[in-house]
Design a protein around this motif. Sequence first.
Motif, PDB file in Angstrom:
ATOM      1  N   ARG A  61       6.240  17.154   2.903  1.00  0.00           N
ATOM      2  CA  ARG A  61       5.367  16.428   1.964  1.00  0.00           C
ATOM      3  C   ARG A  61       5.467  16.981   0.539  1.00  0.00           C
ATOM      4  O   ARG A  61       4.492  17.114  -0.178  1.00  0.00           O
ATOM      5  N   LEU A 101       2.696   9.612 -11.619  1.00  0.00           N
ATOM      6  CA  LEU A 101       1.793   8.712 -10.908  1.00  0.00           C
ATOM      7  C   LEU A 101       1.906   8.896  -9.403  1.00  0.00           C
ATOM      8  O   LEU A 101       0.937   8.698  -8.666  1.00  0.00           O
ATOM      9  N   LYS A 102       3.089   9.269  -8.937  1.00  0.00           N
ATOM     10  CA  LYS A 102       3.321   9.463  -7.512  1.00  0.00           C
ATOM     11  C   LYS A 102       4.536  10.354  -7.358  1.00  0.00           C
ATOM     12  O   LYS A 102       5.480  10.273  -8.141  1.00  0.00           O
ATOM     13  N   GLY A 103       4.491  11.222  -6.367  1.00  0.00           N
ATOM     14  CA  GLY A 103       5.662  12.040  -6.093  1.00  0.00           C
ATOM     15  C   GLY A 103       5.697  13.334  -6.894  1.00  0.00           C
ATOM     16  O   GLY A 103       4.773  13.661  -7.647  1.00  0.00           O
ATOM     17  N   GLY A 123       4.193   1.246  -0.641  1.00  0.00           N
ATOM     18  CA  GLY A 123       5.250   1.155  -1.635  1.00  0.00           C
ATOM     19  C   GLY A 123       6.634   1.234  -1.029  1.00  0.00           C
ATOM     20  O   GLY A 123       7.627   1.219  -1.746  1.00  0.00           O
ATOM     21  N   GLN A 131       1.148  13.834 -16.056  1.00  0.00           N
ATOM     22  CA  GLN A 131       1.215  13.788 -14.601  1.00  0.00           C
ATOM     23  C   GLN A 131       2.156  12.682 -14.142  1.00  0.00           C
ATOM     24  O   GLN A 131       2.378  11.710 -14.859  1.00  0.00           O
ATOM     25  N   SER A 152      11.456   6.584 -12.676  1.00  0.00           N
ATOM     26  CA  SER A 152      11.757   7.305 -11.447  1.00  0.00           C
ATOM     27  C   SER A 152      11.958   8.783 -11.764  1.00  0.00           C
ATOM     28  O   SER A 152      12.181   9.167 -12.916  1.00  0.00           O
ATOM     29  N   ASN A 153      11.900   9.602 -10.737  1.00  0.00           N
ATOM     30  CA  ASN A 153      12.079  11.042 -10.893  1.00  0.00           C
ATOM     31  C   ASN A 153      13.435  11.336 -11.542  1.00  0.00           C
ATOM     32  O   ASN A 153      14.475  10.955 -11.003  1.00  0.00           O
ATOM     33  N   ARG A 160       0.827  -1.212   0.000  1.00  0.00           N
ATOM     34  CA  ARG A 160       0.000   0.000   0.000  1.00  0.00           C
ATOM     35  C   ARG A 160       0.862   1.263   0.000  1.00  0.00           C
ATOM     36  O   ARG A 160       0.634   2.167  -0.787  1.00  0.00           O
TER      37      ARG A 160
END
Length: 310
Positions: free
Chosen positions: A159, A234-236, A67, A232, A196-197, A65
């Motif tokens: 955050r 997906l995360k971060g 990651g 966008q 990855s970023n 959940r």
Amino acid sequence: MRTSPTVTLLSGGGGGAKLAQGLARVVDDLTVVVNTGDDAVLYGLSVSPDLDTVMYTLAGLVDPRAGWGIDGDTHATLEAMARLGEDTWFSLGDRDLATHILRTARLHAGAPLSEVTAQLCAALGVRARLLPMTDDRVATQVDVADGRLGFQEYFVGRRHRDEVLGVVLDGIELARPAPGVLAALTEADMVVIGPSNPFVSIGPILAVPGVREALAGTQAHRAAVSPIVGGQALKGPAAAMLAALGHEVSAVGVARLYAGLLDVLVIDEQDRLLAPAVEALGMSVVVTQTVLGGPEDRERLARELLDAAS
């Protein structure tokens, strides 16, 4: 290429760890070179978030959940620390703490990070070879409106809400690739840059002296998976960083950052119409579903990467 190719993955964060799991299911010889710019000393312990995320994912231990961290972990130690007055803003589970305690003790005894990582992976049954990008200290720092922040303060403490004005890699000029990193790039059949970023996950790896040159000159087939889907992340904060630092927030923007380093960019089906613009940068394009679900989905993408190379 051989039936079981030698593959090297450059990884940082959850997206790279997911792809590492997919590749580990289909190739016998996998090396993962992992970002260590995120490493920090927290509660007196040496913490390597990206290394541990890859290690726990490959060991089948990661919390699916979040990651990151260990599935089902408890937090009794941090709860006790909070009662004693510690600001426990960075969460570490009880079982996770065992990793950091052992890493810290072995580093203090003089072992390099690459050796400690190999020991931890062996203990957890990880067959792939995990290499930190360097055994030397490199600290990713982020410039924001009110000053310069350590990466974990920016990413976890705040955050990642601040607009990023610049990224600084403290200590990068004196860093050397960890043992095996350059060989993993020059002797592989295929090198993959994970989703990855590009600034704070892949960027530090490429900035270690000698790494970018090795990737540019390798005879390996070179591919990357775009971390931007439909404009966008997906995360971060990858999308926000692209915009703030003056880059197009798209797979094309990612391709421009990696121009000269790739033979293939894998983009999502949502971005199919961007393929010609990516190809104009001198790389071919694979269009597929890049939003990764469970292990089978990760294996599918890994196989599609290998098919592109062959």
